[in-house]
Design an enzyme around this catalytic site. Structure first.
Site, PDB file in Angstrom:
ATOM      1  N   ASP A 352      50.296  -4.025 -46.345  1.00 48.07           N
ATOM      2  CA  ASP A 352      50.422  -2.616 -46.660  1.00 48.07           C
ATOM      3  C   ASP A 352      49.346  -2.283 -47.694  1.00 48.07           C
ATOM      4  O   ASP A 352      48.848  -3.170 -48.389  1.00 48.07           O
ATOM      5  CB  ASP A 352      51.823  -2.355 -47.233  1.00 48.07           C
ATOM      6  CG  ASP A 352      52.144  -0.874 -47.310  1.00 48.07           C
ATOM      7  OD1 ASP A 352      51.531  -0.101 -46.566  1.00 48.07           O
ATOM      8  OD2 ASP A 352      53.004  -0.504 -48.129  1.00 48.07           O
ATOM      9  N   ASP A 681      56.580  -3.113 -49.014  1.00 54.47           N
ATOM     10  CA  ASP A 681      57.536  -2.826 -50.080  1.00 54.47           C
ATOM     11  C   ASP A 681      58.559  -1.765 -49.698  1.00 54.47           C
ATOM     12  O   ASP A 681      59.589  -1.630 -50.330  1.00 54.47           O
ATOM     13  CB  ASP A 681      56.805  -2.394 -51.364  1.00 54.47           C
ATOM     14  CG  ASP A 681      55.866  -1.217 -51.122  1.00 54.47           C
ATOM     15  OD1 ASP A 681      55.819  -0.702 -49.986  1.00 54.47           O
ATOM     16  OD2 ASP A 681      55.172  -0.810 -52.074  1.00 54.47           O
ATOM     17  N   ASP A 685      58.908  -1.061 -43.881  1.00 52.35           N
ATOM     18  CA  ASP A 685      58.306  -2.368 -43.611  1.00 52.35           C
ATOM     19  C   ASP A 685      59.325  -3.406 -43.146  1.00 52.35           C
ATOM     20  O   ASP A 685      58.931  -4.455 -42.634  1.00 52.35           O
ATOM     21  CB  ASP A 685      57.611  -2.904 -44.876  1.00 52.35           C
ATOM     22  CG  ASP A 685      56.464  -2.025 -45.325  1.00 52.35           C
ATOM     23  OD1 ASP A 685      55.743  -1.521 -44.455  1.00 52.35           O
ATOM     24  OD2 ASP A 685      56.302  -1.842 -46.540  1.00 52.35           O
TER      25      ASP A 685
END
Length: 952
Positions: A352, A681, A685
């Protein structure tokens, strides 16, 4: 419209007008639903709750541990051994031994291994429980024409919700009306910046999740404004519900280590059964009948126990546990033990962007004023940095066009920069925080300028205006020059006789359209077409680099404009300049990305942010090359799984993606044979974290949902920590292979030695099951644990990862074990044949004629000590190594040798393990034969070195 004719849950609500949405759901914006309609819809749609699929019970997990083929064979051995002991007791031939000691010992090992497996696997999945916490307990709605508060789980499609700042949204919905609404959707999209919502817009059907500004979603938080929302989806049909469904649909694959251990067990058990059959059939043929069946059964039991490395599961568990401790010291918390070794197999890291590769702090990178482009350095919200022009450091005060725009950044701002526990933090919006920090870098302090230019009015930001303006009173100061000049020197070019200044900031295009003048050197001059075009071109250039760009302007005022006259007052502004900012990369990440590439690991960025921003960060970090292709969520939406699989190795940037896209990307990589680590996070996800071979959650910014779905948590949210953890994983795997070579080489030697006894016509089995358990658990186990802490090889991160699908016997390990096992057996069988003849002769000291078995037992055990010392290095001779570089091996060898001698010379232990006292001469002969193992391995190293070949 009846409840039965309500629209399908898959309706594209962001593509519908407000009136059409209300019509489809048979609702009313002013009166909401009736109580009767609510009850009907509860029956049709169910409660607004996340549903949980059935998980394996603790008993099922425990039972599964005993389906392991090696444990099943040990259980069979224990049962047969128990039957033989029972028959011996009934026949009175037990000769005073402890009854059933072999059975008890074997079953104890079976239970221990089963419990170890259970403890590793029994952590219940708590990701869904964490998701459920995000559902709002109570919510305000309009029903029967009256506002009321109801439980969040009672919401139904068609309900009208009332939301305001601080409220957590309880269901997905279409905005009916809003006032300055901002919603933080970071839990869903992963992006920290609050989203400005607008009710009246109608969007295209393929608009990505992060851009659906006319919808709100369950689990997100209102940070500003208020709104009336039509509930469109509840429960498992919400975006949060879809994530829950994806989490539960992801099947957990066995790790490479688990697959290799399964393969190892199958090979060992199959090989053992073939050898047992060979020995039994050969024994029957040799004796010409079934007279020696009991002896052959005892041989078979001993062989079965010998082939199973009973100590291996415990050694692997301890090795992985030691690996987790080392990783914690590197700020990586391992949640699932096998993940330690799995990290060493990673070939691709899907990361990410926000908070993982970047600091999750907006930082101003550049200022464009008076047709000059200034660059600014600095990290996070620390008010330290340098201004430069054409790569030369400058003093901002020397350039008259800079201070006014910095003053505007300070006073046209609602954020506060302050220091907490030695760290600079922002209270308020991150974008505004970046502006305050920028001004502070030039010495323009917020507190001072709020005193010099106190705010007396404002026109707040709205999503329609896309700007905000503040009106400040110009406080006069004593300059001693003239009454007109009694203002701060920085303001002299901005005002003449006016008592107020209005500062505006917002969309560059819209703010520039309201400007008639431009501020140059201490004065405002008319804005011409060429300057106008130049500013817009610079705005486009900065935006193309992924910067978020704001335009600044001001206007001198004689009096405070009346409230609500923003449109009229914000005319004929004076243009100050552009400010470009970015969520800057973490300073250590670029080096970590480079180390990844050297180690054969490919980094990929997957983000919910805009494509330009993603490309700028990825290019700066060398994740992608300049001009490399990037995919957006819309691109992925149009692609089939097959098309994605064909392109997934060519693309390193994925932008504006939704949760299902992340899952598809990970799955496509896995179908291409990649071993994937996924970092993240947000709630969005979690499914991809669970699907990935290694799911890595952020410890500081990560949600509970992402942590529970992960295998590993980064305690410092540092991408570089992944690289350190990957290195540790490689070291762990190398050491696991080292002690598997050590343990199984010995086990093969034991099996061949036992099998040879009846074929050589010896009267008894040389080793009992209890003695074999001792060898496998203690004389093999202790040195194996010591080998597990060997330091890493120098080139461990300078080579590609070994394929996670390689066999445990790959790269020569299988041939090594067979070769060493044969040498073990060959030397021991020669000793056994000699010792058997030697001990049958009359002994003047009255030693037992059965002590030949003890000589075989002792030789096998001590030979393993030489093996442990020699196997520390695959290529270097023992004399070339520092003997104290791994004190654990030295300590394990000394301790195990002492313990083995105690079994021979301490009466209680001798009686329990069925050994006999050896004379000093016999002990020396055992030690001499044992040393041959060490000599052989050292000679192998010399031979391979001479031939120029690499060892296993």
């Amino acid at each position: 419209m009846s409840a039965n004719s309500l629209p399908d849950v898959a309706t594209v609500w962001h593509g519908l007008e407000v009136e059409k949405s209300l019509e489809l759901l048979s609702s009313n914006a002013d009166n909401g639903l009736t109580s009767q309609e609510v009850q009907q819809r509860l029956q049709q749609y169910g409660a607004n709750e996340l549903e949980e699929a059935a998980l394996r019970s603790s008993w099922e997990i425990l039972w599964d541990q005993f389906k392991n083929v090696m444990l099943l064979m040990l259980i069979a051995v224990a049962i047969i051994s128990g039957i033989l002991d029972l028959l011996a007791l009934q026949a009175g031939t037990a000769s005073g031994e402890v009854p059933f000691k072999d059975t008890i010992a074997i079953l104890a090992i079976v239970i221990l291994n089963g419990v170890l497996g259970y403890l590793q696997e029994s952590r219940a999945e708590k990701a869904l429980a964490a998701l459920k916490k995000m559902a709002a307990p109570n919510v305000r709605v309009i029903r029967d024409g009256k506002p009321m508060e109801v439980a969040g789980k009672e919401l139904v499609p068609g309900d009208v919700m009332l939301v305001e700042a601080g409220v957590q949204i309880a269901a997905d919905g279409r905005l009916l009306e809003e006032s300055n609404l901002q919603v933080r959707e970071s839990a869903l999209t992963g992006e920290a910046e609050a989203v400005n919502k607008r009710a009246e817009v109608q969007l295209s059907a393929d608009t990505s999740l992060g851009d659906r500004i006319n919808l709100v979603f369950q689990g997100t938080e209102v940070v500003q404004g208020r709104a009336k929302v039509l509930v469109t989806n509840t429960g498992m049909e919400t975006e949060l519900g879809k994530i829950a469904a994806m989490l539960q649909s992801v099947e957990t694959e066995p790790t490479p280590l688990q697959q290799r251990m399964t393969q190892l067990g199958n090979v060992l058990v199959t090989g053992s059964l073939i050898l047992v059959a060979f020995v039994v059939i050969g024994g029957i043929i040799r004796t010409g009948g079934l007279s020696q069946v009991q002896q052959l059964l005892e041989v078979s039991l001993s062989m079965a126990v010998a082939v199973v490395p009973e100590g291996l599961p415990a050694v692997i568990t301890v090795t992985l546990a030691l690996g987790t401790q080392r990783m914690v010291r590197r700020h990586a918390l391992i949640r699932k033990l096998p993940a330690v070794e799995t990290l060493g197999s990673v070939t691709t890291i899907c990361s990410d962007k926000t908070g993982t590769l970047t600091q999750n702090k907006m930082v101003v990178q550049s200022v464009y004023a008076n047709q000059q482009y200034f660059q600014i350095t600095g990290e996070g919200y620390q008010p330290n940095g340098e201004f430069s022009l054409h790569h030369n450091t400058i003093v901002p005060a020397d350039y008259p066009e800079i201070p006014p725009i910095l003053v505007a950044c300070t006073v046209c701002n609602d954020a506060i920069l302050q220091q907490q526990e030695g760290e600079w933090v922002i209270l308020g919006d991150p974008t505004e925080g970046a502006l305050v920090t920028l001004a502070a870098k030039a010495g323009i302090e917020q507190d001072q300028w709020n005193s010099k230019l106190p705010r007396v009015g404002e026109f707040p930001f709205t999503s329609e205006r896309k700007r905000m303006s503040v009106i400040c009173r110009v406080e006069h100061v004593e300059t001693g020059i003239s009454p007109l000049a009694d203002v701060d020197p920085l303001l002299r070019g901005l005002v003449t006789s006016e008592g107020y200044l209005m500062f505006s900031k917002g969309s560059p295009e819209l703010t520039l359209a309201l400007c008639s003048h431009i501020y140059t050197v201490n004065s405002a001059i008319p804005l011409n077409e060429e300057q106008h075009s130049s500013i817009l071109a610079e705005n486009d250039r900065m935006a193309s680099k992924g910067l978020r760009v704001l335009g600044f302007a001001y206007k001198p005022l004689m009096k405070i404009p009346p409230e609500g006259t923003g449109e009229a007052s914000e005319q004929e502004l004076v243009w100050l300049g552009l400010v470009g900012m970015l969520d800057a990369p973490r300073p250590e990440v670029k080096a970590a990305v480079q180390e990844c590439r050297e180690a054969g690991i490919r980094p990929i960025m997957i983000t919910g942010d805009h494509q330009l921003t993603a490309r700028a960060i990825a290019t700066e970090l060398d994740i992608a090359r300049e001009g490399e292709r990037a995919f957006t969520g819309q691109d992925l939406q149009r692609m089939s799984d097959q098309e994605l699989e064909e392109n997934v190795d060519l693309v390193s940037i994925y932008a504006r993606v939704s949760p299902e896209h992340k899952l598809r990307i990970v799955q496509a990589l896995q179908k291409r044979g990649r071993f994937v680590a996924m970092t993240g996070d947000g709630v969005n996800d979690a499914p991809a974290l669970k699907q990935a071979d290694i799911g890595i959650a952020m410890g500081i910014t990560g949600t509970d949902v992402s942590k529970e779905a992960s295998d590993m948590v980064l305690l410092d949210d540092n991408f570089a920590t992944i690289v350190a953890a990957s290195k540790e994983g490689r070291v762990v795997y190398t050491n696991i292979r080292r002690f598997i070579k050590y343990i199984l080489g010995s086990n093969i030697g034991e099996v061949l030695t036992i099998a040879a006894a009846p074929l050589l016509g010896l009267a008894d089995v040389p080793l009992t099951p209890l003695q074999i358990l001792w060898m496998n658990l203690v004389t093999d186990g202790l040195p194996a644990l010591a080998l597990a802490v060997e330091p890493p090889e120098p080139d461990v991160m300078k080579r590609p990862p070994f394929t996670p699908r390689e066999s445990i016997f790959a790269r020569g390990l299988g041939s090594y074990m067979i070769r060493i096992g044969i040498i073990f057996a060959f030397t021991t069988i020669i000793l056994m044949k000699w010792a058997h003849g030697h001990t049958q002769l009359p002994d003047p000291s009255g030693l037992s004629p059965e002590r030949w078995k003890t000589m075989v037992f002792t030789t096998l055990c001590i030979a393993q000590m030489g093996h442990a010392i020699a196997i520390r290095s695959n290529s270097r001779l023992t004399i070339e190594m520092n003997p104290f570089s791994n004190l654990f091996v030295l300590g394990a060898v000394v301790l195990t040798t002492i313990l083995q001698l105690m079994l021979v010379y301490v009466p209680p232990l001798r009686n329990f393990f069925g050994t006999d006292v050896l004379s000093m001469q016999e002990l020396v002969i055992c030690l001499g034969f044992s040393a041959l193992m060490f000599v052989w391995i050292e000679l192998e190293k010399l031979f391979l070195r001479f031939m120029g070949k690499k060892s296993v």
